[in-house]
Design an enzyme around this catalytic site. Sequence first.
Site, PDB file in Angstrom:
ATOM      1  N   ASP A 107       0.825  -1.215   0.000  1.00 60.06           N
ATOM      2  CA  ASP A 107       0.000   0.000   0.000  1.00 60.06           C
ATOM      3  C   ASP A 107       0.855   1.259   0.000  1.00 60.06           C
ATOM      4  OD1 ASP A 107      -1.836  -1.934   0.441  1.00 60.06           O
ATOM      5  OD2 ASP A 107      -2.507  -1.213   2.392  1.00 60.06           O
ATOM      6  N   ASP A 195      -3.175   5.023  -2.818  1.00 59.93           N
ATOM      7  CA  ASP A 195      -2.454   3.910  -2.200  1.00 59.93           C
ATOM      8  C   ASP A 195      -1.730   3.168  -3.324  1.00 59.93           C
ATOM      9  OD1 ASP A 195      -3.526   4.552   0.256  1.00 59.93           O
ATOM     10  OD2 ASP A 195      -4.455   2.601   0.607  1.00 59.93           O
ATOM     11  N   HIS A 244      -7.905  -1.049  -3.326  1.00 59.68           N
ATOM     12  CA  HIS A 244      -6.762  -1.827  -3.813  1.00 59.68           C
ATOM     13  C   HIS A 244      -7.181  -2.806  -4.909  1.00 59.68           C
ATOM     14  CE1 HIS A 244      -5.016  -0.896   0.400  1.00 59.68           C
ATOM     15  NE2 HIS A 244      -5.113   0.175  -0.376  1.00 59.68           N
ATOM     16  N   ASP A 246      -5.587  -5.447  -6.064  1.00 64.77           N
ATOM     17  CA  ASP A 246      -4.981  -6.773  -6.134  1.00 64.77           C
ATOM     18  C   ASP A 246      -5.788  -7.918  -5.516  1.00 64.77           C
ATOM     19  OD1 ASP A 246      -4.374  -5.527  -3.752  1.00 64.77           O
ATOM     20  OD2 ASP A 246      -2.275  -6.133  -3.692  1.00 64.77           O
ATOM     21  N   CYS A 350      -0.174  -8.259  -1.195  1.00 63.70           N
ATOM     22  CA  CYS A 350      -0.190  -7.112  -0.281  1.00 63.70           C
ATOM     23  C   CYS A 350       1.020  -7.106   0.652  1.00 63.70           C
ATOM     24  CB  CYS A 350      -1.414  -7.169   0.626  1.00 63.70           C
ATOM     25  SG  CYS A 350      -2.985  -7.176  -0.202  1.00 63.70           S
TER      26      CYS A 350
HETATM   27  N1  NVA Z   1     -10.577  -4.455  -1.064  1.00 64.90           N
HETATM   28  C1  NVA Z   1      -9.952  -5.677  -1.202  1.00 64.90           C
HETATM   29  C2  NVA Z   1      -8.610  -5.793  -0.546  1.00 64.90           C
HETATM   30  C3  NVA Z   1      -7.582  -6.022  -1.551  1.00 64.90           C
HETATM   31  C4  NVA Z   1      -6.260  -6.433  -1.067  1.00 64.90           C
HETATM   32  C5  NVA Z   1     -10.839  -6.776  -0.717  1.00 64.90           C
HETATM   33  O1  NVA Z   1     -11.069  -6.871   0.472  1.00 64.90           O
HETATM   34  O2  NVA Z   1     -11.304  -7.530  -1.533  1.00 64.90           O
END
Ligand code: NVA
Length: 366
Positions: A107, A195, A244, A246, A350
């Site tokens: 991040d 991020d 995020h 990923d 991550c």
């Molecule tokens: N927002 C995402 C986190 C990604 C690392 C999720 O919780 O699916």
Amino acid sequence: MAKIVSSWNDWDPLKRVIVGRCDNSVIPPEEPATSEKVPVDSEMRGMWGLRPLETVERGNECLENLVKILEDRGVVVDRPTPLQWNQAIGTPDFRNDSMMTCMPPRDILLTIGNEIMAAANSFRCRYFEYLAYWPLMEEYFEQDPDFKWTQAPRPRLTDRSYKHNYYDEKITLEERLVRTANKDFVTTEVEPMWDAADVMRMGKDLFIQHGLTTNRAAMDWFQRYYPEYRVHAVNFPGDPYPIHIDATFVPLRPGLIINNPHRPLPEPQRAIFEANDWQIVEAAQPAHTEPPALCYSSVWLSMNCLVLDPKTVIVEASEVYQQEQMDKLGMNVIPCDLRDAYPFGGGLHCSTADVYREGECLDYFP
Ligand code: NVA
């Protein structure tokens, strides 16, 4: 003098990487942009303080599993220096009762070529997190004459940076989805905020998720900072908490991406991939119906894998369906027991930040 820092994407052969640490991690107190990002039914709402020591020890054990796998394969692993994260902090613009953690590094640090840039995160509690990585940056700077050590413009994070009363507690999932579809997020556009985990690097192209942690001004900033790259804003209307990229859109090798089936990349954003013969495959279902206790993320950390090279990928050990799918997609799968590190901020991708991958900056979307 050696070349230490270079990485252009998430799939070239990994040679050096940073793996986070859970020490002193804190569940941060509520602040303008955080409560909007914690699911309404989460047991963590309203809770804050140091995380229980036994969970920290177990999280660190999981990260050690990852370090061992990497080192056994000859990857050099660097670790951050945790601070006492439960200290109160202040700047001329805000005060916060605590910081958070140095998990996950993804991040905070963005590696593009020979540059590692500390991000412009929108959480006040993460404002000083970069300090945990500065000893490593000093070392790279001393040893690698080409290393560009950069800090993105620091956002001021005054009250102007956030929409206030953006959500009330009773907001439904459907209402959240409407906001995602309308690109109506909790941050304002007064300054670039982002991020690093919202940025997907693909050689000449950067795909950046617009959501709760990264705003439009950030896209504009990126395009001006990197005029030689193509910056694409992407968004996933199926995600009620877009934070995020990923666990949503994950490249495995040139030409192949797995996409969260609940958060498909909409047209016309798919066009650039299809026009260049990239295959976008729906990711396998997660093996779990719930995230572990005290975890902010969704069960889709199942797809948050770490690609070691275009044929090899580390997948969380309990994520059997994701492993099976990767295997069918022609990848050699290395399982890693990491689930108890999830509460500290995420999965395998991550928990790491690239330092060196072999390879060069290619144009995958000519
Ligand atoms: N927002 C995402 C986190 C990604 C690392 C999720 O919780 O699916």
